[in-house]
Write an enzyme that holds these catalytic residues in place. Sequence first.
Site, PDB file in Angstrom:
ATOM      1  N   HIS A   1      16.408   3.119 -36.869  1.00 29.60           N
ATOM      2  CA  HIS A   1      16.299   2.411 -35.589  1.00 29.60           C
ATOM      3  C   HIS A   1      15.633   1.038 -35.717  1.00 29.60           C
ATOM      4  O   HIS A   1      14.411   0.955 -35.609  1.00 29.60           O
ATOM      5  CB  HIS A   1      15.470   3.241 -34.612  1.00 29.60           C
ATOM      6  CG  HIS A   1      16.159   4.458 -34.094  1.00 29.60           C
ATOM      7  ND1 HIS A   1      16.907   4.462 -32.933  1.00 29.60           N
ATOM      8  CD2 HIS A   1      16.218   5.727 -34.567  1.00 29.60           C
ATOM      9  CE1 HIS A   1      17.392   5.680 -32.730  1.00 29.60           C
ATOM     10  NE2 HIS A   1      16.989   6.461 -33.701  1.00 29.60           N
TER      11      HIS A   1
ATOM     12  N   CYS B   1      22.058   5.030 -34.717  1.00 27.15           N
ATOM     13  CA  CYS B   1      21.799   6.480 -34.608  1.00 27.15           C
ATOM     14  C   CYS B   1      22.946   7.176 -33.875  1.00 27.15           C
ATOM     15  O   CYS B   1      24.035   7.279 -34.412  1.00 27.15           O
ATOM     16  CB  CYS B   1      20.442   6.720 -33.939  1.00 27.15           C
ATOM     17  SG  CYS B   1      19.868   8.421 -34.150  1.00 27.15           S
TER      18      CYS B   1
ATOM     19  N   GLU C   1      15.632  -1.224 -33.486  1.00 24.50           N
ATOM     20  CA  GLU C   1      15.071  -1.562 -32.170  1.00 24.50           C
ATOM     21  C   GLU C   1      13.746  -0.849 -31.925  1.00 24.50           C
ATOM     22  O   GLU C   1      13.095  -1.080 -30.903  1.00 24.50           O
ATOM     23  CB  GLU C   1      16.101  -1.249 -31.067  1.00 24.50           C
ATOM     24  CG  GLU C   1      16.123   0.179 -30.549  1.00 24.50           C
ATOM     25  CD  GLU C   1      16.613   1.230 -31.558  1.00 24.50           C
ATOM     26  OE1 GLU C   1      16.995   0.851 -32.680  1.00 24.50           O
ATOM     27  OE2 GLU C   1      16.587   2.427 -31.222  1.00 24.50           O
TER      28      GLU C   1
END
Lengths: 261, 1005
Positions: free
Chosen positions: A222, A96, A224
């Site tokens: 994302h 990002c 994560e």
Amino acid sequence: MRKVKVLVLYGHGINCDNETKKAFELAGACVEKAHTNELIEGSKKLDSYDILAFPGGFSFGDDIAAGKIHAVKFKYKLKKNLLKFISDKKLIIGICNGFQIMVKLGFLPGINDDYWTQKVTLAFNDSGKFEDRWINLKVEKSPCVFTKGIKNLYLPIRHGEGKFYAEPKTLAKLKKENLIVLRYANPNGEKASKYPHNPNGSLDNIAGICDPSGRIFGLMPHPEAYIYRENHPKHTRETLPEKGVGLAIFENAVKYVKENL
Amino acid sequence: MHTIEVTFKTRLKNAFAEHKQREILDLGFQVKFVKEVTLYSIDKKFSKKDLNILAQELFSDPLIQEFSVDRSLIGKFSWDWLIHVKNLPGVKDNTGERAQEAIQDILHTKFNKGEAVYTSKYFLIKGCLNKPDVEKIAKGVFAYESVESWHVIDKKTYLEKGYMPEIPKVLIAHKPKISKLELGSVQELLSLSKQKNLALNIEEMQKIKEYFLRADVIKNRKHIGLDNNPTDAELEVLAQTWSEHCKHKIFNAYVEYTEGGKTKYINSLFKTYIRASTEKLKKKLKWMVSTLWDNSGVIEFNNNYLFAFKCETHNSPSAKYPYGGALTGIVGVYRDPMGTGKGCKLIYGTYGFCTGEPNYDGDLKPEIHPKRLLEGVRQGVQDGGNKHGVPTPYGIVFFDNGYLGKPALYVLAAGLIPKIINGEGGSEKQTDPGDLIIMCGGKVGIDGIHGATESSMEGGKHITLGHVQMGDPYTQKKMHDFLSEARDKNLYTCIQDCGAGGLSSSVGEMGYNFGRSKPKDVAKGFELHLDKVPIKYKGLDPWQILVSESQERMILSVSPKKIKEFMALAKRHEVEATAIGTFNSSGKFHCLYNNKHVSFMDMEFVHEGVPQLRLEAQWLTPQSRGLSEPEIPKIKNHAKFFKKMLARPNISSKEYIVRQFDHEVQATSVIKHLVGEESDVHSDAVVIRPDFESKKAIAIASGINPKYSPIDTYHMTANAFDEAIRRIVAIGGNLKKIVLNDNFCWPSTLSGKDNPDAKYKMAQLVRANQALYDYTLAYGTPCISGKDSMSMDTTIPDTHGKEHRISSLPTVMFSSAGIIDNYKKCVTMDVKHPGDLVFVLGKTYDECGGSEYYEMFGEIGLNVPIVRTKKAIKLYKALSEVIESGLVASAHGCYKGGLGVALAQISFAGGYGLEINLDFVPRENVDNTDKLLYSESASRFIVTVPRKYEKEFRRIMKGNDIKLVGKVVGKKILTLKGLKGQIILKENIEVLKRVWKEPFNTIKP
């Protein structure tokens, strides 16, 4: 066994540092967070790590343009250290805001051995809005070491400036060298046909790219944010693996270092 | 002065321009083209070569933007009008500050004092307009009058004369001074309070006069060279500390309450109801740690962490500048948990936006239309939350035209602190005498002077706007990261937010018995050197430095032994930190400026001296106010009515708002606010798991429904409370551990000629407090934090220019947080499998008073929903047990719009139809289908249960009012049978969903 050492950047408005650290830990790495200023001061050395992560966030408040000021800081304060890191064939991931920084530095796509000239960009979403939504991704054939063995992903995007854009010549080169790693997809896994499956109007549905070595990787979604089963928005109604699917990206990186560095 | 202009290349799609074109159309003007150009005005000398480097490397994107250096690039575009929008002098320019930092990195240079970068914008418009039209567009679309100025020029003038953009540099040609103020006659005292905007009444002014004439005070002051007239700073300190905002004078007033001919006396609503309930519960609930004294309440979360949360309002600033007001609000409330105990890590924030109806087109002309206001506050919370790295997973939006004048803008922040830090309790802290006073974060300017006093006043022209500010989440995020590290290294002893009242309040509070670890040795005074406080520009008087509310500041007490290490860490994080004085045991509020005495008052007087307000309250029953149950015609076409109900502003989807908040940063999200087959229907509550190493999680919700206030604020409060709990129970929470934060937003209860029914409004407030007391105790769920905003009134003109006083409905919002033992057991509201049984839990009564249903007919009614505690508690416990046991596939509470809306939502969220027989619904005194569908009786749920669990489910539910009313079906059809057995509704759920989503479906690109 070889310990894989990861450095996760934080400070200056980066805000996904903790979960990025956790993701690498769950993938079996030894992770340290470092403030960019610690690298500049020299109290932490980039050299002693195998993987560098630029996590998501709003570095410098997204002022002027997302990722721009942080990119400037790296270019003017840490260029040498970064060059060494790349030439040592170590891994770099930008997620990002991290991807935005890498693109604005010129790290990605890093074609023609040039890591310091911006060649592509991430512009304001076509909707004009920041959006948080889960999207389908198709993993393309590429040299990227982070996505090895993965076919599809379902991850959230959370950005206002994620529209991938490149001049036709650059795009042709990316295609030719298989540097397009991720494309936004329809729920059936095929290339996204429209909003919201392509959530930001990205050229050719591009969501992530790598450099020709495959060791430098940037993406808007994302991984994560999907490290536990319950991060999935439909976990109360679907059969899903216990482990978060986003973890695969981090596991691939750790595995690569163990086998190759 | 140099200027670099940057704009997007014209051939690319520009969502911003399209959006602005639509907004201009909303104002009634057709334009063909809007182009935005950003100006970076650099007030420092650079060479042409360096400027080109900056333009290329920093200010523009080579692929999509073009730029010019020291000459304008707008001449080549086709346009008719130019609007130049720039900040008013003194308004924080976040981008300019960051640009300055980056320039220093690139060119290895330093900006000297007075040198800076300023950003501003040109908007180029093409269209047949005259100058007054363009002025209207500038004011209505591009600029906020309270913080920005604009300049309009036509192309012809531009070509003939050119245009030189000016920068909003602050130059105050004033030498700082300390003035003394004479305290004269009653009339003089009152005019002094008014003239200085102090908002102090005559009793308070006289109390101050008495103090300064006390023999011991005169003697002490004489000793250091001050006389018996207060300084300007001293009076300002008292005005801030004694403001309604800081001292909650209405909640602490002595009240004479009359109801039905009987009178009773209440010595402080806060102490009698709120604190009394919380303290009673604290004796029973061992997990309550610290309540009602620190910046936010604290409870135990798990074995390793404590949990703290606080909800604030930021109504007055948001009315004037919605974006800045909301941004400053959310960033400001973050500092509450950050300043709680030894300091929290932030784990979530929530929002509440109460505004006028977004499609309002009535006679009143508020300064900012509710549609623009809503978009502004939404954007403010978006930037504040997203850029701070704190998830914003939950919130509410509520429309009522009582908020046309002043919106209610709620912002909540929650955090975790380790239970034990370096051997001490995480919630404990204390300022020690001898500690240095450290100011951390931003610099001080004239922005934000008089926030505490002016937010306590009615809206109108006298508001100076000094308190309207621009928050800076980036600067605060850096400070948050820095403070977390400093805390774990034990570098400070105490921490406090610097908010309303500025240094005056924050240092004032920290220096007076603040903290709870070793109450004996705590600091009881301080010496503060105002000349050491970093300021944004010269020319500030000492009193201004003392009371300015410039944002992103925290105050810490640091032992001289640790100061070196503390400062080094601050430097690494690029956080401004300055020692500005010392805490001591003097008992004095002592400030100096260049060694001259600015204030010298007793701490005890400053903190305890405010006289108690006396207020009368007179309750009028709803019947005596003429309310009764209306005769409503029977619904003829149920399908049509049902769809109208789903599309109502207070019921329809708010997905577009939820999506623009980063609701899953930190990767703690377990249940999101959008759930179901297509992740687009609102869940009852959301759940996050802030500690990766623990199964414990936090369910987050809120309850609000001021539409019941016109009938009885007691039941309005009870329903809001029950909703906040019901939502947590529906997701899998448990009455055993739920805490609340109460927020009161009330029209003024102070008598005056423009407020003839003040006594009734005060009685409404009394009744609301009684409900809070009754229900928190009955449920065993304490309020651990809270806040009030007691001036929800303002005057706005109508189309003829006539002024109207607009007051909001008395509004209580409860924000709830429930600790969940195992996050894997949570359920969502969407139906899961065809064949599952549908149960309705809890009785429906003839309670349509204040409902959406009555409102559709323009009625209020009388039968407001009653929360029946005994039944509710029994049901909640049983429901928690069946969810915990895994017997339930989905659970959803009934809220606004009643059973009808709830049935539609669970069905279209799950993507399966329902077959329901309404005659089976448990009920009392309800003999018509319409009321059964839309009554808003409290404490009800719809639950779906797999057939195989039916027996076990019924066993645990025994003794509650539950009925099997139908089943989930594979076909996407919602079928409802009425009380007489006839099918009253048979509708495709995709159609129903579309109708529900349509009103705010503005997210399409």
